[in-house]
Design a protein around this motif. Sequence first.
Motif, PDB file in Angstrom:
ATOM      1  N   ARG A 213      62.079  54.559  17.227  1.00  0.00           N
ATOM      2  CA  ARG A 213      61.135  55.142  18.180  1.00  0.00           C
ATOM      3  C   ARG A 213      59.732  54.819  17.697  1.00  0.00           C
ATOM      4  O   ARG A 213      59.329  55.216  16.611  1.00  0.00           O
ATOM      5  N   THR A 214      58.996  54.069  18.504  1.00  0.00           N
ATOM      6  CA  THR A 214      57.665  53.622  18.113  1.00  0.00           C
ATOM      7  C   THR A 214      56.628  54.099  19.119  1.00  0.00           C
ATOM      8  O   THR A 214      56.959  54.620  20.194  1.00  0.00           O
ATOM      9  N   SER A 215      55.364  53.893  18.774  1.00  0.00           N
ATOM     10  CA  SER A 215      54.266  54.330  19.644  1.00  0.00           C
ATOM     11  C   SER A 215      54.169  53.489  20.912  1.00  0.00           C
ATOM     12  O   SER A 215      53.535  53.905  21.880  1.00  0.00           O
ATOM     13  N   THR A 216      54.791  52.297  20.928  1.00  0.00           N
ATOM     14  CA  THR A 216      54.748  51.440  22.118  1.00  0.00           C
ATOM     15  C   THR A 216      56.076  51.412  22.861  1.00  0.00           C
ATOM     16  O   THR A 216      56.224  50.634  23.804  1.00  0.00           O
ATOM     17  N   GLY A 217      57.040  52.224  22.444  1.00  0.00           N
ATOM     18  CA  GLY A 217      58.336  52.240  23.113  1.00  0.00           C
ATOM     19  C   GLY A 217      59.467  51.980  22.134  1.00  0.00           C
ATOM     20  O   GLY A 217      59.238  51.597  20.984  1.00  0.00           O
ATOM     21  N   PRO A 218      60.700  52.169  22.573  1.00  0.00           N
ATOM     22  CA  PRO A 218      61.845  52.019  21.670  1.00  0.00           C
ATOM     23  C   PRO A 218      62.143  50.551  21.338  1.00  0.00           C
ATOM     24  O   PRO A 218      61.926  49.654  22.156  1.00  0.00           O
ATOM     25  N   ILE A 219      62.641  50.347  20.123  1.00  0.00           N
ATOM     26  CA  ILE A 219      63.162  49.048  19.675  1.00  0.00           C
ATOM     27  C   ILE A 219      64.604  49.284  19.247  1.00  0.00           C
ATOM     28  O   ILE A 219      64.867  50.124  18.387  1.00  0.00           O
ATOM     29  N   THR A 220      65.537  48.536  19.823  1.00  0.00           N
ATOM     30  CA  THR A 220      66.957  48.753  19.576  1.00  0.00           C
ATOM     31  C   THR A 220      67.628  47.443  19.215  1.00  0.00           C
ATOM     32  O   THR A 220      67.403  46.419  19.873  1.00  0.00           O
ATOM     33  N   LEU A 221      68.444  47.487  18.167  1.00  0.00           N
ATOM     34  CA  LEU A 221      69.298  46.368  17.792  1.00  0.00           C
ATOM     35  C   LEU A 221      70.732  46.884  17.838  1.00  0.00           C
ATOM     36  O   LEU A 221      71.144  47.672  16.994  1.00  0.00           O
ATOM     37  N   ASP A 222      71.460  46.466  18.844  1.00  0.00           N
ATOM     38  CA  ASP A 222      72.787  47.029  19.128  1.00  0.00           C
ATOM     39  C   ASP A 222      73.843  45.943  18.976  1.00  0.00           C
ATOM     40  O   ASP A 222      73.762  44.885  19.612  1.00  0.00           O
ATOM     41  N   ARG A 223      74.852  46.218  18.118  1.00  0.00           N
ATOM     42  CA  ARG A 223      75.974  45.279  17.930  1.00  0.00           C
ATOM     43  C   ARG A 223      77.277  46.067  18.051  1.00  0.00           C
ATOM     44  O   ARG A 223      77.707  46.731  17.120  1.00  0.00           O
ATOM     45  N   ALA A 224      77.915  45.963  19.192  1.00  0.00           N
ATOM     46  CA  ALA A 224      79.109  46.763  19.442  1.00  0.00           C
ATOM     47  C   ALA A 224      80.396  46.060  19.040  1.00  0.00           C
ATOM     48  O   ALA A 224      81.392  46.718  18.747  1.00  0.00           O
ATOM     49  N   ASP A 225      80.395  44.722  19.028  1.00  0.00           N
ATOM     50  CA  ASP A 225      81.645  44.000  18.799  1.00  0.00           C
ATOM     51  C   ASP A 225      81.746  43.353  17.426  1.00  0.00           C
ATOM     52  O   ASP A 225      82.726  42.680  17.124  1.00  0.00           O
ATOM     53  N   GLY A 226      80.740  43.510  16.564  1.00  0.00           N
ATOM     54  CA  GLY A 226      80.799  42.951  15.226  1.00  0.00           C
ATOM     55  C   GLY A 226      80.399  41.496  15.133  1.00  0.00           C
ATOM     56  O   GLY A 226      80.499  40.897  14.049  1.00  0.00           O
ATOM     57  N   SER A 227      79.921  40.891  16.212  1.00  0.00           N
ATOM     58  CA  SER A 227      79.549  39.475  16.151  1.00  0.00           C
ATOM     59  C   SER A 227      78.247  39.176  16.888  1.00  0.00           C
ATOM     60  O   SER A 227      77.393  38.464  16.370  1.00  0.00           O
ATOM     61  N   LEU A 228      78.082  39.725  18.087  1.00  0.00           N
ATOM     62  CA  LEU A 228      76.901  39.436  18.895  1.00  0.00           C
ATOM     63  C   LEU A 228      76.118  40.722  19.134  1.00  0.00           C
ATOM     64  O   LEU A 228      76.680  41.729  19.563  1.00  0.00           O
ATOM     65  N   ALA A 229      74.824  40.673  18.837  1.00  0.00           N
ATOM     66  CA  ALA A 229      73.965  41.852  18.981  1.00  0.00           C
ATOM     67  C   ALA A 229      72.949  41.616  20.095  1.00  0.00           C
ATOM     68  O   ALA A 229      72.671  40.477  20.483  1.00  0.00           O
ATOM     69  N   THR A 230      72.385  42.709  20.574  1.00  0.00           N
ATOM     70  CA  THR A 230      71.342  42.659  21.599  1.00  0.00           C
ATOM     71  C   THR A 230      70.086  43.314  21.045  1.00  0.00           C
ATOM     72  O   THR A 230      70.119  44.474  20.616  1.00  0.00           O
ATOM     73  N   LEU A 231      68.980  42.581  21.059  1.00  0.00           N
ATOM     74  CA  LEU A 231      67.695  43.092  20.597  1.00  0.00           C
ATOM     75  C   LEU A 231      66.857  43.465  21.806  1.00  0.00           C
ATOM     76  O   LEU A 231      66.567  42.624  22.655  1.00  0.00           O
ATOM     77  N   SER A 232      66.478  44.742  21.870  1.00  0.00           N
ATOM     78  CA  SER A 232      65.688  45.245  22.999  1.00  0.00           C
ATOM     79  C   SER A 232      64.360  45.760  22.487  1.00  0.00           C
ATOM     80  O   SER A 232      64.316  46.628  21.613  1.00  0.00           O
ATOM     81  N   ILE A 233      63.273  45.224  23.048  1.00  0.00           N
ATOM     82  CA  ILE A 233      61.912  45.642  22.709  1.00  0.00           C
ATOM     83  C   ILE A 233      61.203  46.003  24.009  1.00  0.00           C
ATOM     84  O   ILE A 233      61.297  45.257  24.999  1.00  0.00           O
ATOM     85  N   GLN A 234      60.528  47.137  24.013  1.00  0.00           N
ATOM     86  CA  GLN A 234      59.825  47.602  25.209  1.00  0.00           C
ATOM     87  C   GLN A 234      58.851  46.539  25.696  1.00  0.00           C
ATOM     88  O   GLN A 234      58.029  46.016  24.932  1.00  0.00           O
ATOM     89  N   GLY A 235      58.966  46.193  26.991  1.00  0.00           N
ATOM     90  CA  GLY A 235      58.055  45.220  27.580  1.00  0.00           C
ATOM     91  C   GLY A 235      58.500  43.788  27.417  1.00  0.00           C
ATOM     92  O   GLY A 235      57.785  42.878  27.866  1.00  0.00           O
ATOM     93  N   GLN A 236      59.653  43.532  26.797  1.00  0.00           N
ATOM     94  CA  GLN A 236      60.152  42.176  26.611  1.00  0.00           C
ATOM     95  C   GLN A 236      61.587  42.109  27.107  1.00  0.00           C
ATOM     96  O   GLN A 236      62.310  43.109  27.089  1.00  0.00           O
TER      97      GLN A 236
END
Length: 360
Positions: free
Chosen positions: A243-266
Motif C-alpha cells: 500500500r503506497t501513497s500513489t496506489g497499490p502495488i501487487t505481485l501475484d503468483r498463484a500457479d508457481g510459475s507466472l506472476a502478474t505485476l500490478s502498479i496503479q496507473g500502469q
Amino acid sequence: MKIDLTDTTASKVNKALVQGRRAIGTPAVGMVLTLVIVTDEENAYDALKAANDASLEHPSRTLVVVKRVSRSPRDRTTSRLDAEVRVGADAGSGETVVLRLYGEVVDHADSVVLPLLLPDAPVVVWWPVNAPNDPAKDPLGALAQRRVTDTYAAEQPVRELAARADAYTPGDTDLSWTRITPWRSMLAAALDQVTCQVDAVEVEGEEFNPSCELLAMWLADRLDVPVKRSLSSGPGLTAVRMRTSTGPITLDRADGSLATLSIQGQPDRAVALKRRDTAELMAEELRRLDPDDTYASALRYGVERLVGPSAPVAPAPAPAPAPAPASALALEPARRETPAESSDRATPALMPPVKKAAAK
C-alpha cells in the motif's frame, strides 16, 4: 569413470583422483572451489545430482560426506572409510568423491576431508538436511568460507530461522533466502518505477515456508513499515501487496510459475517467476563467496516482529456470550402484552415526565 575403495584412507583417495585424471587424459586440475556436502544416505543422491548440475557453471571438487549409523556396539568402535571416486562424465565438470564414514571416524569427519581439499581454493560446506545449530563452529563448517543450510528441510522452519539468527556468522547463508532472489529483484524494480511512500505491506504464502518469512522480514527491515504475514495454500510464495501513497502495488503468483505485476496507473504485466530447483539455487550461491550483509540484516529482524499468523500472539480474552440472533427471535411465537407490561417497558429517558395532579 568410477573407482571404488573399501576400508581406505585419505591418502589412497588422493592417489585414486590422480589416477582417474590421467586415465581420462586430463591431468591438470581446473577446478575453482571445493564443495563439501554433509548429508545422510537418504538424501545423498538428490544432493549430489544438484551439485553435479551446478558444477557445469562452477567446476569444483565435490566431497560428499555420508555418516553411516552403526547398528551394533562393535560397529560403533570400529572405524572405517569407504570411498567412491568419480571423474569425467560421471562427475559433471569436476571431480566427485563420496565418503562413507563408519564408527568413531564419524565424529572426526574434518580429519578425512582436510587432506582432500583443493589447495589455495575456497571451500563451501552445504548441509541439505540436519544442519548444525551453529554451522561456523561445526568442525567441517570451520574449514569453509561459505556455509549453506536449508531451513525449509527443518521440522520447525520458523524456530530454525531464530536459531540461525542467534548463531549467525559472516559467511552463513540459506537456500530459503536464495529462493526469494527473483521476488526481491522484481519488487525493487517495481518501486523504482514510481515515486511513492510505502505505508504497509502484506506477504502471502504457505504456512511452513521460511522463504515467506524471510521476504517479509527483508521488506520490513528495508522499508521500515509494518508487514503482515498472511497464509495461503501455496505453492510457496503467492503474493506481495504494498500500500503506497500513489496506489497499490501487487505481485501475484498463484500457479508457481507466472506472476502478474500490478502498479496503479500502469497496465498489468506478466512476469516469469517460476520456482527454481536446487541445482539453480546452488549455482547462484556459488557465484559469490563474500558475506551477505543483506541476509544477515533481514534474518536478525526477527519473525516475532511481523504482524500475522507466524508471529506469536497473546492469548485472547474469553469472548462474551453473543446475543441471540434476530432470526431466532423471529421464530418465537408472538404474545400480546398487557397494558401494564407495555407501560413498564417504556424507558424513562425516552418518555416525557408525567406530573401528578395535586390533591385537593
